[in-house]
Design a protein around this motif. Structure first.
Motif, PDB file in Angstrom:
ATOM      1  N   ILE A 205       3.140   1.901   8.036  1.00 53.60           N
ATOM      2  CA  ILE A 205       3.191   1.565   7.096  1.00 53.60           C
ATOM      3  C   ILE A 205       2.609   2.704   6.075  1.00 53.60           C
ATOM      4  N   PHE A 206       2.319   3.897   6.463  1.00 49.54           N
ATOM      5  CA  PHE A 206       3.068   4.371   5.494  1.00 49.54           C
ATOM      6  C   PHE A 206       4.462   5.098   5.179  1.00 49.54           C
ATOM      7  N   LYS A 207       5.614   4.760   5.676  1.00 52.83           N
ATOM      8  CA  LYS A 207       6.558   4.612   5.199  1.00 52.83           C
ATOM      9  C   LYS A 207       7.500   3.280   4.758  1.00 52.83           C
ATOM     10  N   GLN A 208       5.973   2.665   4.492  1.00 55.66           N
ATOM     11  CA  GLN A 208       5.983   1.052   3.772  1.00 55.66           C
ATOM     12  C   GLN A 208       5.800   1.606   2.291  1.00 55.66           C
ATOM     13  N   ILE A 209       5.068   1.891   2.258  1.00 56.47           N
ATOM     14  CA  ILE A 209       4.124   1.910   1.295  1.00 56.47           C
ATOM     15  C   ILE A 209       4.051   3.278   0.214  1.00 56.47           C
ATOM     16  N   LEU A 210       4.427   3.979   1.102  1.00 55.30           N
ATOM     17  CA  LEU A 210       4.165   5.368   0.269  1.00 55.30           C
ATOM     18  C   LEU A 210       6.166   6.156  -0.020  1.00 55.30           C
ATOM     19  N   GLY A 211       7.020   5.506  -0.153  1.00 58.65           N
ATOM     20  CA  GLY A 211       8.341   5.994  -0.339  1.00 58.65           C
ATOM     21  C   GLY A 211       8.870   6.769  -1.464  1.00 58.65           C
ATOM     22  N   ASP A 212       9.608   5.979  -2.263  1.00 62.74           N
ATOM     23  CA  ASP A 212      10.327   7.101  -3.518  1.00 62.74           C
ATOM     24  C   ASP A 212       9.054   5.905  -4.589  1.00 62.74           C
ATOM     25  N   VAL A 213       8.694   5.476  -4.120  1.00 64.51           N
ATOM     26  CA  VAL A 213       7.983   3.571  -5.186  1.00 64.51           C
ATOM     27  C   VAL A 213       6.583   3.901  -4.647  1.00 64.51           C
ATOM     28  N   VAL A 214       5.524   4.485  -4.706  1.00 68.93           N
ATOM     29  CA  VAL A 214       4.155   3.642  -4.474  1.00 68.93           C
ATOM     30  C   VAL A 214       4.463   2.206  -3.955  1.00 68.93           C
ATOM     31  N   ASP A 215       3.616   1.553  -3.306  1.00 71.56           N
ATOM     32  CA  ASP A 215       3.842   0.065  -3.189  1.00 71.56           C
ATOM     33  C   ASP A 215       2.480  -0.749  -3.079  1.00 71.56           C
ATOM     34  N   LYS A 216       2.009  -0.441  -4.330  1.00 70.84           N
ATOM     35  CA  LYS A 216       0.704  -1.331  -3.924  1.00 70.84           C
ATOM     36  C   LYS A 216       0.059  -2.374  -3.367  1.00 70.84           C
ATOM     37  N   GLU A 217       1.275  -3.126  -4.371  1.00 74.64           N
ATOM     38  CA  GLU A 217       0.889  -4.618  -4.045  1.00 74.64           C
ATOM     39  C   GLU A 217       1.496  -4.888  -2.175  1.00 74.64           C
ATOM     40  N   LEU A 218       2.030  -4.249  -2.343  1.00 74.99           N
ATOM     41  CA  LEU A 218       2.699  -4.502  -0.376  1.00 74.99           C
ATOM     42  C   LEU A 218       1.028  -3.720   0.573  1.00 74.99           C
ATOM     43  N   ALA A 219       0.642  -2.375  -0.213  1.00 77.12           N
ATOM     44  CA  ALA A 219      -0.311  -1.969   0.356  1.00 77.12           C
ATOM     45  C   ALA A 219      -1.935  -2.786   0.000  1.00 77.12           C
ATOM     46  N   SER A 220      -1.963  -3.904  -0.954  1.00 78.91           N
ATOM     47  CA  SER A 220      -3.197  -4.382  -0.716  1.00 78.91           C
ATOM     48  C   SER A 220      -3.055  -5.866   0.088  1.00 78.91           C
ATOM     49  N   ASP A 221      -1.804  -6.057   0.593  1.00 76.58           N
ATOM     50  CA  ASP A 221      -1.249  -6.772   1.352  1.00 76.58           C
ATOM     51  C   ASP A 221      -1.921  -6.891   2.598  1.00 76.58           C
ATOM     52  N   ILE A 222      -1.113  -5.301   2.911  1.00 74.93           N
ATOM     53  CA  ILE A 222      -1.680  -5.100   4.154  1.00 74.93           C
ATOM     54  C   ILE A 222      -3.416  -4.993   4.766  1.00 74.93           C
ATOM     55  N   ALA A 223      -3.929  -3.585   4.114  1.00 69.82           N
ATOM     56  CA  ALA A 223      -5.171  -4.216   3.990  1.00 69.82           C
ATOM     57  C   ALA A 223      -5.543  -4.885   3.645  1.00 69.82           C
ATOM     58  N   ILE A 224      -5.223  -6.487   3.677  1.00 74.73           N
ATOM     59  CA  ILE A 224      -5.904  -7.468   3.838  1.00 74.73           C
ATOM     60  C   ILE A 224      -5.617  -8.210   5.309  1.00 74.73           C
ATOM     61  N   LYS A 225      -4.701  -7.905   5.559  1.00 75.45           N
ATOM     62  CA  LYS A 225      -4.019  -9.099   6.900  1.00 75.45           C
ATOM     63  C   LYS A 225      -3.466  -7.665   7.917  1.00 75.45           C
ATOM     64  N   HIS A 226      -3.373  -6.930   7.847  1.00 77.39           N
ATOM     65  CA  HIS A 226      -3.536  -5.935   8.625  1.00 77.39           C
ATOM     66  C   HIS A 226      -3.913  -6.334  10.631  1.00 77.39           C
ATOM     67  N   GLU A 227      -3.186  -6.058  11.455  1.00 77.23           N
ATOM     68  CA  GLU A 227      -4.002  -6.110  13.194  1.00 77.23           C
ATOM     69  C   GLU A 227      -4.704  -5.165  13.037  1.00 77.23           C
ATOM     70  N   ASN A 228      -4.377  -4.032  13.346  1.00 73.43           N
ATOM     71  CA  ASN A 228      -5.189  -2.596  12.844  1.00 73.43           C
ATOM     72  C   ASN A 228      -5.914  -1.913  11.935  1.00 73.43           C
ATOM     73  N   GLU A 229      -6.874  -2.016  11.974  1.00 72.07           N
ATOM     74  CA  GLU A 229      -8.188  -1.191  11.223  1.00 72.07           C
ATOM     75  C   GLU A 229      -8.092  -0.056  10.402  1.00 72.07           C
TER      76      GLU A 229
END
Length: 244
Positions: A205-229
């Motif tokens: 997820i580091f690679k997904q949300i902290l690339g060239d642009v910070v993807d806060k929308e994706l980060a918010s979605d992962i924070a709610i739905k991801h299976e890993n605490e």
């Protein structure tokens, strides 16, 4: 043992086995708990509680007349540190909390409202401006500055001579002026997380949300739905941070 040249104001609470060296000045609202040791020329003011087995080295100044400060057990504070010695810009005192087992090296400056977790290391001449929060096990390299109001996540390592002007996600490596995230603190992750799968999830997820642009929308979605605490916690920090 209290050296005869030191001044202890009426009202100060000093445990029986505290050692206070020469030319120290202890204010009336200071409490020093068991096992504390002050070397020479230490000034303690304001409402200050110092927990067990804290060691404060020479020429350190902690607190001002209106400050409220707590210092956790087994913390070491080296020479010429200034901790909460200045009042806030608006003149309103804000509590300073230094957690247990911290190490503040020489010439560190900690301003009003700062909070640190446990096992943090602030190396020589670091400055934490007003209302900075450092979570557990943060390491800040020498001559670095963290600007006011920012939060430094658990396990962050900040390189020397860096200037940090935004929140820093947990377990990242940061350096520069202005400081930017260079990668993950994988060694820190391995020390804290025993399950390799947890580490791999954070890497992903580091690679997904902290690339060239910070993807806060994706980060918010992962924070709610991801299976890993741990992945959820990492993403949640980023989604609510001031990172741009």
């Amino acid at each position: 043992m209290i050296h005869e040249s030191s001044i202890i104001e009426d009202g100060a609470k000093i445990a029986d086995n505290v050692i206070i060296g020469p030319f120290c000045n202890i204010g009336k609202d200071v409490e020093l708990k068991s096992g504390c040791r002050l070397e020479s020329n230490v000034i303690l003011k304001g409402k200050l509680r110092v927990d067990e087995n804290v060691r404060i080295f020479s020429f350190t100044a902690i607190g001002n007349e209106n400050s409220e400060i707590e210092i956790g057990e087994k913390t070491h504070i080296r020479e010429f540190v200034q901790l909460g010695a200045q009042e806030g810009k608006d003149g309103t005192p804000t509590k300073v909390v230094i957690g247990a087992n911290n190490f503040l090296m020489g010439y560190v400056q900690v301003l009003s409202g700062v909070t640190t977790g446990e096992f943090c290391i602030l190396t020589n001449a670091v400055r934490l401006n007003e209302n900075v929060t450092c979570e557990d096990r943060v390491i800040v390299g020498g001559l670095s500055t963290i600007e006011a109001g920012n939060t430094i996540g658990t396990g962050v390592m900040i390189g020397g001579a860096s200037c940090v002007d935004h929140d820093i996600p947990p377990f990242t490596l940061v350096e520069g002026n202005k400081a930017t995230v260079k990668g993950l603190n994988v060694v820190g992750l391995r020390r804290r997380l025993k399950d390799k799968n947890d580490i791999e999830k954070i890497k992903s997820i580091f690679k997904q949300i902290l690339g060239d642009v910070v993807d806060k929308e994706l980060a918010s979605d992962i924070a709610i739905k991801h299976e890993n605490e741990y992945a959820r916690k990492f993403a949640s920090f980023i989604s609510t941070s001031n990172i741009k």
